[in-house]
Design a protein around this motif. Sequence first.
Motif, PDB file in Angstrom:
ATOM      1  N   LYS A 105       0.843  -1.195   0.000  1.00  0.00           N
ATOM      2  CA  LYS A 105       0.000   0.000   0.000  1.00  0.00           C
ATOM      3  C   LYS A 105       0.879   1.246   0.000  1.00  0.00           C
ATOM      4  CE  LYS A 105      -3.928  -1.982   2.541  1.00  0.00           C
ATOM      5  NZ  LYS A 105      -4.770  -1.858   3.753  1.00  0.00           N
ATOM      6  N   PRO A 106       0.460   2.309  -0.669  1.00  0.00           N
ATOM      7  CA  PRO A 106       1.234   3.550  -0.640  1.00  0.00           C
ATOM      8  C   PRO A 106       1.132   4.227   0.721  1.00  0.00           C
ATOM      9  CG  PRO A 106      -0.846   3.883  -1.790  1.00  0.00           C
ATOM     10  CD  PRO A 106      -0.751   2.409  -1.502  1.00  0.00           C
ATOM     11  N   LEU A 107       2.068   5.117   0.989  1.00  0.00           N
ATOM     12  CA  LEU A 107       1.968   5.940   2.197  1.00  0.00           C
ATOM     13  C   LEU A 107       0.669   6.738   2.155  1.00  0.00           C
ATOM     14  CD1 LEU A 107       5.612   7.354   2.249  1.00  0.00           C
ATOM     15  CD2 LEU A 107       4.678   5.666   3.837  1.00  0.00           C
ATOM     16  N   VAL A 108       0.050   6.884   3.318  1.00  0.00           N
ATOM     17  CA  VAL A 108      -1.225   7.599   3.375  1.00  0.00           C
ATOM     18  C   VAL A 108      -1.162   8.664   4.465  1.00  0.00           C
ATOM     19  CG1 VAL A 108      -2.206   5.847   4.920  1.00  0.00           C
ATOM     20  CG2 VAL A 108      -3.729   7.345   3.625  1.00  0.00           C
ATOM     21  N   LEU A 109      -1.698   9.853   4.165  1.00  0.00           N
ATOM     22  CA  LEU A 109      -1.743  10.938   5.133  1.00  0.00           C
ATOM     23  C   LEU A 109      -2.880  10.684   6.111  1.00  0.00           C
ATOM     24  CD1 LEU A 109      -0.488  13.719   5.863  1.00  0.00           C
ATOM     25  CD2 LEU A 109      -2.290  14.761   4.475  1.00  0.00           C
ATOM     26  N   LYS A 110      -2.541  10.641   7.406  1.00  0.00           N
ATOM     27  CA  LYS A 110      -3.550  10.337   8.431  1.00  0.00           C
ATOM     28  C   LYS A 110      -3.373  11.263   9.621  1.00  0.00           C
ATOM     29  CE  LYS A 110      -4.785   6.116   9.266  1.00  0.00           C
ATOM     30  NZ  LYS A 110      -4.814   4.676   9.660  1.00  0.00           N
TER      31      LYS A 110
END
Length: 331
Positions: free
Chosen positions: A11-16
């Motif tokens: 999975k790609p990096l995700v902004l959380k």
Amino acid sequence: MKAMVLEADDKPLVLKEVEKPVLQADEVLVQIKAAALNRRDYWITVGKYAGIKYPSIIGSDGAGIVAEVGSDANKVWLNKEVVINPCHNWGNHDEYQNRDFTILGLPENGTFAEYVKVKAEYLYPKPPHLSWEQAAALPLAGLTTFRALFTKAKAKKGDKVLITGVGGGTGVFSLQWAVAAGCKVFVTSGSGDKIQRAKDLGASAGVCYKAQDWAQELQHLTGGFDVIIDSALGNGFDKLLDISNPGGRIVFFGGTAGNIPALNGRKIFWKQLQILGTTMGSPDDFKAMIDFVNKHRITPIIDEVFPLAQAQKAIDKMENSSQFGKLVLTI
């Protein structure tokens, strides 16, 4: 706080939105202004690095302002502009790191976030002539190459130095350090544009390592090298013995092209060569690097700056190795 989170290797990096770190007594909280990428971050995102855990906030390089200070930490750091040394628990020996040695960004949460917590001992004043982005570019690649060139290779003014594979952060830092120290520097690259950019930074000349006779061409240009800095290894490594001067030092800190091939040991002992491995650096190395940057007013080369939310785009660019210098995130 906002952070780029790695949830799985597919999975790609995700902004959380995640919780802000809670300090221990000897820790400080740094509000990150800029963070930089290293090849290590790429390998973590594709699941090819030891000890990966999910979810993780990666990122080893960062610069920012100290926002909070733990009860036992030195209060003098509060509100100071700092660069973070990402090499933690080095140990008592300058020659090698301790068994508990870790790098910020795995297993500890790293700098691809609005805040990161570290022990106060890993803080250094930000060189005042650098922007946030330039300061964030320094730590891991700068430290690794500074140790390789000066602590390991003992490079000095007048030495002929070869930097193989110039273009990425480590190659460009090696070039900048050596030029500032008064060495005569040569480079290799697979790109004519990168060779020209290296010459613009002070390299005397460069050759394309894709050419079959690249080593002979370098030998013809220079007569041989006192110091060679390599991060590739692979099949071409044996040619480095041929182009080393007697007493030469070959230092390496990566193996992107594979393992070391069979070497002719006679060349090594007859020419009194040293083949030296290194990685990262000690607290003394980090302080010496910061002092060197301040003394020579060195400015790290930045290829491109991305907002934090586009960290995955920066990772994808690193995969293609198209950059010259560092890839940086603003936060």
